[in-house]
Design a protein around this motif. Structure first.
Motif, PDB file in Angstrom:
ATOM      1  N   MET A   1       0.838  -1.195   0.000  1.00  0.00           N
ATOM      2  CA  MET A   1       0.000   0.000   0.000  1.00  0.00           C
ATOM      3  C   MET A   1       0.877   1.250   0.000  1.00  0.00           C
ATOM      4  N   ARG A   2       0.528   2.214  -0.854  1.00  0.00           N
ATOM      5  CA  ARG A   2       1.268   3.460  -0.888  1.00  0.00           C
ATOM      6  C   ARG A   2       1.044   4.263   0.392  1.00  0.00           C
ATOM      7  N   THR A   3       2.019   5.052   0.748  1.00  0.00           N
ATOM      8  CA  THR A   3       1.902   5.935   1.903  1.00  0.00           C
ATOM      9  C   THR A   3       1.976   7.386   1.430  1.00  0.00           C
ATOM     10  N   LEU A   4       1.514   8.276   2.281  1.00  0.00           N
ATOM     11  CA  LEU A   4       1.559   9.693   1.949  1.00  0.00           C
ATOM     12  C   LEU A   4       2.999  10.171   1.817  1.00  0.00           C
ATOM     13  N   PRO A   5       3.286  11.049   0.861  1.00  0.00           N
ATOM     14  CA  PRO A   5       4.608  11.684   0.839  1.00  0.00           C
ATOM     15  C   PRO A   5       4.879  12.374   2.169  1.00  0.00           C
ATOM     16  N   GLY A   6       6.120  12.342   2.588  1.00  0.00           N
ATOM     17  CA  GLY A   6       6.466  12.836   3.908  1.00  0.00           C
ATOM     18  C   GLY A   6       6.028  14.260   4.190  1.00  0.00           C
ATOM     19  N   ALA A   7       6.210  15.155   3.228  1.00  0.00           N
ATOM     20  CA  ALA A   7       5.871  16.560   3.455  1.00  0.00           C
ATOM     21  C   ALA A   7       4.367  16.738   3.641  1.00  0.00           C
ATOM     22  N   LEU A   8       3.566  16.052   2.819  1.00  0.00           N
ATOM     23  CA  LEU A   8       2.112  16.163   2.940  1.00  0.00           C
ATOM     24  C   LEU A   8       1.632  15.530   4.241  1.00  0.00           C
ATOM     25  N   ARG A   9       2.226  14.406   4.609  1.00  0.00           N
ATOM     26  CA  ARG A   9       1.878  13.755   5.873  1.00  0.00           C
ATOM     27  C   ARG A   9       2.116  14.688   7.047  1.00  0.00           C
ATOM     28  N   GLU A  10       3.240  15.374   7.049  1.00  0.00           N
ATOM     29  CA  GLU A  10       3.545  16.287   8.148  1.00  0.00           C
ATOM     30  C   GLU A  10       2.591  17.467   8.175  1.00  0.00           C
ATOM     31  N   ARG A  11       2.124  17.904   7.019  1.00  0.00           N
ATOM     32  CA  ARG A  11       1.153  19.005   6.986  1.00  0.00           C
ATOM     33  C   ARG A  11      -0.181  18.552   7.567  1.00  0.00           C
ATOM     34  N   PHE A  12      -0.583  17.320   7.304  1.00  0.00           N
ATOM     35  CA  PHE A  12      -1.790  16.792   7.942  1.00  0.00           C
ATOM     36  C   PHE A  12      -1.589  16.722   9.458  1.00  0.00           C
ATOM     37  N   ARG A  13      -0.451  16.229   9.887  1.00  0.00           N
ATOM     38  CA  ARG A  13      -0.194  16.087  11.325  1.00  0.00           C
ATOM     39  C   ARG A  13      -0.212  17.457  12.016  1.00  0.00           C
ATOM     40  N   THR A  14       0.372  18.442  11.357  1.00  0.00           N
ATOM     41  CA  THR A  14       0.359  19.796  11.916  1.00  0.00           C
ATOM     42  C   THR A  14      -1.058  20.340  11.993  1.00  0.00           C
ATOM     43  N   ALA A  15      -1.841  20.111  10.928  1.00  0.00           N
ATOM     44  CA  ALA A  15      -3.225  20.590  10.902  1.00  0.00           C
ATOM     45  C   ALA A  15      -4.080  19.895  11.948  1.00  0.00           C
ATOM     46  N   ALA A  16      -3.691  18.659  12.339  1.00  0.00           N
ATOM     47  CA  ALA A  16      -4.473  17.886  13.312  1.00  0.00           C
ATOM     48  C   ALA A  16      -4.061  18.135  14.752  1.00  0.00           C
ATOM     49  N   ALA A  17      -2.998  18.877  14.964  1.00  0.00           N
ATOM     50  CA  ALA A  17      -2.547  19.136  16.337  1.00  0.00           C
ATOM     51  C   ALA A  17      -3.619  19.934  17.086  1.00  0.00           C
ATOM     52  N   GLY A  18      -4.039  19.422  18.227  1.00  0.00           N
ATOM     53  CA  GLY A  18      -5.046  20.109  19.018  1.00  0.00           C
ATOM     54  C   GLY A  18      -6.447  20.062  18.444  1.00  0.00           C
ATOM     55  N   LEU A  19      -6.691  19.150  17.512  1.00  0.00           N
ATOM     56  CA  LEU A  19      -8.011  19.050  16.875  1.00  0.00           C
ATOM     57  C   LEU A  19      -9.081  18.705  17.908  1.00  0.00           C
ATOM     58  N   THR A  20     -10.060  19.567  18.049  1.00  0.00           N
ATOM     59  CA  THR A  20     -11.157  19.352  18.986  1.00  0.00           C
ATOM     60  C   THR A  20     -12.200  18.431  18.374  1.00  0.00           C
ATOM     61  N   GLY A  21     -12.654  17.447  19.160  1.00  0.00           N
ATOM     62  CA  GLY A  21     -13.687  16.542  18.673  1.00  0.00           C
ATOM     63  C   GLY A  21     -13.167  15.228  18.141  1.00  0.00           C
ATOM     64  N   ARG A  22     -11.849  15.051  18.096  1.00  0.00           N
ATOM     65  CA  ARG A  22     -11.262  13.784  17.676  1.00  0.00           C
ATOM     66  C   ARG A  22     -11.394  12.782  18.819  1.00  0.00           C
ATOM     67  N   ASP A  23     -11.614  11.530  18.483  1.00  0.00           N
ATOM     68  CA  ASP A  23     -11.827  10.489  19.500  1.00  0.00           C
ATOM     69  C   ASP A  23     -10.478   9.962  19.982  1.00  0.00           C
ATOM     70  N   ASP A  24      -9.787  10.775  20.743  1.00  0.00           N
ATOM     71  CA  ASP A  24      -8.437  10.414  21.173  1.00  0.00           C
ATOM     72  C   ASP A  24      -8.416   9.169  22.051  1.00  0.00           C
ATOM     73  N   ALA A  25      -9.522   8.870  22.740  1.00  0.00           N
ATOM     74  CA  ALA A  25      -9.558   7.664  23.561  1.00  0.00           C
ATOM     75  C   ALA A  25      -9.444   6.414  22.713  1.00  0.00           C
ATOM     76  N   VAL A  26     -10.050   6.412  21.547  1.00  0.00           N
ATOM     77  CA  VAL A  26      -9.953   5.261  20.645  1.00  0.00           C
ATOM     78  C   VAL A  26      -8.526   5.128  20.119  1.00  0.00           C
ATOM     79  N   TYR A  27      -7.906   6.250  19.783  1.00  0.00           N
ATOM     80  CA  TYR A  27      -6.515   6.204  19.325  1.00  0.00           C
ATOM     81  C   TYR A  27      -5.609   5.653  20.423  1.00  0.00           C
ATOM     82  N   ALA A  28      -5.832   6.081  21.652  1.00  0.00           N
ATOM     83  CA  ALA A  28      -5.015   5.597  22.761  1.00  0.00           C
ATOM     84  C   ALA A  28      -5.202   4.098  22.960  1.00  0.00           C
TER      85      ALA A  28
END
Length: 226
Positions: A1-28
């Motif tokens: 399976m292909r993965t996101l290019p590193g630069a685009l992946r990091e931009r998603f991660r930055t955009a998701a920092a502090g995202l309100t409403g994400r189900d962080d308990a499921v991720y944990a």
């Protein structure tokens, strides 16, 4: 399976920092980084893209979209067409989806599996649009549910948004298709053809049992009889 290019992946991660409403308990519980976007991607030259709403609990645990109860409805049809056998396990579900491209409006699980509010969808729209335009070369998009269909009106002209509204009002919206000129965040334009279907969730009592037949009809029209 292909993965996101590193630069685009990091931009998603930055955009998701502090995202309100994400189900962080499921991720944990899954031992997953909650800023890591969940995309299926697929071949850049895939003729068809599947575009859904957002990941659920199973998608977080597996790290792949469209693998929960609703996504299995999609992959079950694909498996029977590709392998002429019933779907029995996750490996088969993933194999069935290999020829296609996969993306969501927002690549993070919301609390309660409720649709993300418009502000969050708009926040991620430029990145998701860039992903579609850069990582996929096709034009045939099967949208799953209302949220996925109307995502294609975000940041588009009022005329295009009216065309989406008009299509959704049609009695035959799940058998007819809509051509549109999709504008990316950097001014690029891609001709897309949207093929809307209902959301495949078991909670969608009106359409759940009819969904396999509707998807098969779409695929017959796009790929020919399997």
């Amino acid at each position: 399976m292909r993965t996101l290019p590193g630069a685009l992946r990091e931009r998603f991660r930055t955009a998701a920092a502090g995202l309100t409403g994400r189900d962080d308990a499921v991720y944990a519980a899954a031992g997953r980084d909650p800023t890591e976007p969940i995309f299926g991607l697929g071949p850049a030259d895939a003729r068809i893209a599947f575009f859904g709403r957002d990941p659920g609990r199973d998608e977080v645990h597996v790290g792949v979209p469209f693998i929960g109860a609703g996504g299995r409805q999609v992959r079950r049809v694909l498996h029977e067409r590709r392998f002429h056998a019933p779907l029995t396990d996750t490996a088969g579900a993933l194999a069935a989806g290999e020829p296609y491209f996969w993306a969501n409006t927002v690549p993070y699980k919301p609390v309660g599996n409720k649709a993300w509010p418009m502000g969050v969808k708009r926040h991620f729209q430029p990145l998701v649009a860039e992903l579609l335009l850069d990582q996929w070369q096709g034009r045939e998009v099967i949208t799953l549910g209302r949220e996925a269909f109307f995502w294609f009106g975000l940041e588009q002209s009022p005329a295009e948004r009216r065309r989406l509204d008009d299509h959704w009002r049609l009695d035959g919206r799940f058998s007819k298709s809509l051509d549109m000129a999709f504008h990316g965040p950097d001014g690029r334009r891609r001709s897309l053809r949207l093929h809307p279907l209902p959301h495949p969730s078991p909670l969608n009592a009106t359409w759940f049992k009819r969904f396999p037949g509707l998807l098969a009809a779409r695929l017959d029209a796009l790929e020919g009889q399997a």
